[in-house]
Design an enzyme around this catalytic site. Structure first.
Site, PDB file in Angstrom:
ATOM      1  N   GLU A   1      19.355   6.191  -4.438  1.00  0.00           N
ATOM      2  CA  GLU A   1      20.087   7.346  -3.857  1.00  0.00           C
ATOM      3  C   GLU A   1      21.056   8.006  -4.446  1.00  0.00           C
ATOM      4  O   GLU A   1      21.861   7.422  -5.394  1.00  0.00           O
ATOM      5  CB  GLU A   1      20.376   6.846  -2.476  1.00  0.00           C
ATOM      6  CG  GLU A   1      19.312   6.282  -1.805  1.00  0.00           C
ATOM      7  CD  GLU A   1      18.667   7.266  -0.772  1.00  0.00           C
ATOM      8  OE1 GLU A   1      18.419   8.358  -1.184  1.00  0.00           O
ATOM      9  OE2 GLU A   1      18.291   6.772   0.366  1.00  0.00           O
TER      10      GLU A   1
ATOM     11  N   ASP B   1       9.154   0.360  -5.024  1.00  0.00           N
ATOM     12  CA  ASP B   1      10.150  -0.119  -3.870  1.00  0.00           C
ATOM     13  C   ASP B   1       9.385  -0.598  -2.981  1.00  0.00           C
ATOM     14  O   ASP B   1       8.367  -0.377  -2.356  1.00  0.00           O
ATOM     15  CB  ASP B   1      11.099   1.252  -3.310  1.00  0.00           C
ATOM     16  CG  ASP B   1      10.247   2.476  -3.464  1.00  0.00           C
ATOM     17  OD1 ASP B   1       9.062   2.409  -3.333  1.00  0.00           O
ATOM     18  OD2 ASP B   1      10.977   3.691  -3.510  1.00  0.00           O
TER      19      ASP B   1
ATOM     20  N   HIS C   1      16.436  11.738  -4.788  1.00  0.00           N
ATOM     21  CA  HIS C   1      16.204  10.109  -5.022  1.00  0.00           C
ATOM     22  C   HIS C   1      15.016   9.982  -5.658  1.00  0.00           C
ATOM     23  O   HIS C   1      13.846  10.627  -5.511  1.00  0.00           O
ATOM     24  CB  HIS C   1      16.353   9.155  -3.998  1.00  0.00           C
ATOM     25  CG  HIS C   1      15.285   9.617  -2.602  1.00  0.00           C
ATOM     26  ND1 HIS C   1      15.702   9.287  -1.346  1.00  0.00           N
ATOM     27  CD2 HIS C   1      13.944   9.521  -3.044  1.00  0.00           C
ATOM     28  CE1 HIS C   1      14.376   9.427  -0.857  1.00  0.00           C
ATOM     29  NE2 HIS C   1      13.367   9.407  -1.689  1.00  0.00           N
TER      30      HIS C   1
ATOM     31  N   ASN D   1      16.803  14.842  -1.469  1.00  0.00           N
ATOM     32  CA  ASN D   1      18.173  14.479  -1.961  1.00  0.00           C
ATOM     33  C   ASN D   1      18.265  14.221  -3.222  1.00  0.00           C
ATOM     34  O   ASN D   1      19.232  13.790  -3.964  1.00  0.00           O
ATOM     35  CB  ASN D   1      19.059  13.585  -1.064  1.00  0.00           C
ATOM     36  CG  ASN D   1      18.259  12.266  -1.424  1.00  0.00           C
ATOM     37  OD1 ASN D   1      17.302  12.072  -1.779  1.00  0.00           O
ATOM     38  ND2 ASN D   1      18.912  11.132  -0.478  1.00  0.00           N
TER      39      ASN D   1
HETATM   40  C1  F6R Z   1       8.531   6.096  -2.527  1.00  0.00           C
HETATM   41  C2  F6R Z   1       9.361   6.461  -3.256  1.00  0.00           C
HETATM   42  C3  F6R Z   1      10.007   7.698  -2.781  1.00  0.00           C
HETATM   43  C4  F6R Z   1       9.370   8.973  -2.702  1.00  0.00           C
HETATM   44  C5  F6R Z   1      10.052  10.021  -2.020  1.00  0.00           C
HETATM   45  C6  F6R Z   1       9.238  11.091  -1.402  1.00  0.00           C
HETATM   46  O1  F6R Z   1       7.716   4.832  -2.984  1.00  0.00           O
HETATM   47  O2  F6R Z   1       9.584   6.278  -4.378  1.00  0.00           O
HETATM   48  O3  F6R Z   1      10.884   7.977  -3.847  1.00  0.00           O
HETATM   49  O4  F6R Z   1       8.505   9.202  -3.637  1.00  0.00           O
HETATM   50  O5  F6R Z   1      11.053   9.834  -0.987  1.00  0.00           O
HETATM   51  O6  F6R Z   1       8.737  11.000  -0.529  1.00  0.00           O
HETATM   52  P1  F6R Z   1       7.461  11.939   0.219  1.00  0.00           P
HETATM   53  O7  F6R Z   1       6.394  11.867  -1.125  1.00  0.00           O
HETATM   54  O8  F6R Z   1       7.090  11.058   1.443  1.00  0.00           O
HETATM   55  O9  F6R Z   1       7.942  13.054   0.381  1.00  0.00           O
END
Ligand code: F6R
Length: 243
Positions: free
Chosen positions: A143, A67, A138, A136
């Site tokens: 989302e 992303d 995702h 959440n």
């Molecule tokens: C980022 C991504 C997100 C993160 C998720 C967890 O490229 O794909 O889905 O893996 O938001 O983020 P952290 O590791 O910062 O808790």
């Protein structure tokens, strides 16, 4: 889904780093799917350490990141491309043309998403997709919603997701973009194998829903239950809180 528990985040990173380096040795043109965020930081450090220690050759490796924020691209502070350059790409001999990334500054974002989908197909598909998980549920920036978009698409970010990303924008929520481009759940699920990493007790509810809950668009990570080759790697701190 197979679950593995490690004594610490460092032990998890060491074990997974070893597996990925061995995979590169066996399959020099392996296609990796990569996340950003806090979760993979220790893993990327470990990959760099092993690469230097063992002179690992990344010149055939191809990567797809999950992303990018809309409005941000190469060289932009807070952008995921910059995160990856600093945390991994600059430290291994990946070849520029083998690094695939969504460009949040593309003039036509829908076309950019279509280009990405075509690039995934042209690569022959992702061999190993590494994932983190949002509190959440995702995955990438898919989302929770009433329905999910299967392919790479533009998405509005949930406010808690924006808040969780302030750390990449000097703690300033106003600077965190409201939209992003993300691989869709369908694209992610087409990967040949998937490893999801979760560490720290803040993720305990999310991991409980992932491992014990039903499949629902309200918790996108639950779709991983439909994939035949998913491993969930946890540290003990988190695993102890999953019933
Ligand atoms: C980022 C991504 C997100 C993160 C998720 C967890 O490229 O794909 O889905 O893996 O938001 O983020 P952290 O590791 O910062 O808790």
């Amino acid at each position: 889904m197979k679950c593995e528990v490690f004594s610490t985040e460092a032990a998890l990173a060491a074990a997974l780093g070893r597996r990925i380096i061995d995979m590169i040795g066996r399959q020099p043109d392996v296609v990796l799917g990569l996340p950003t965020g806090r979760t993979p930081l220790a893993l990327y450090q470990e990959l760099i350490r092993l690469t230097h220690e063992e002179r690992v050759d990344w010149s055939g490796v191809r990567t797809f990141n999950l992303d990018e924020f809309v409005g941000l691209g190469r060289g932009d502070r807070g952008g995921y491309r910059t995160f990856m350059e600093n945390r991994l790409f600059e430290h291994v001999n990946l070849v520029e043309r083998n690094i695939e990334f969504l460009d949040g500054r593309a003039a036509d974002l829908d076309r950019e998403c279509e280009r990405y989908e075509r690039a995934v197909v042209a690569s022959g598909g992702v061999d190993l997709m590494l994932l983190g998980i949002g509190v959440n549920g995702h995955i990438g920036f898919n989302e929770p919603a009433g329905s999910l978009v299967a392919r790479t698409h533009r998405v509005m970010l949930d406010e808690p997701t924006r808040a969780a990303n302030t750390m990449w924008f000097d703690g300033d929520l106003e600077r965190v973009p409201r939209e992003a481009l993300t691989m869709g759940m369908g694209t992610i699920l087409q990967s040949r194998s998937i490893v999801l990493i979760a560490t720290g007790d803040a993720k305990s509810e999310a991991v409980t829903a992932l491992l014990r809950g039903g499949v629902t668009t309200r918790f996108p990570a639950s779709f991983l239950q439909l994939h035949p080759r998913v491993r969930v790697l946890l540290d003990v701190l988190l695993a102890d809180q999953v019933p």
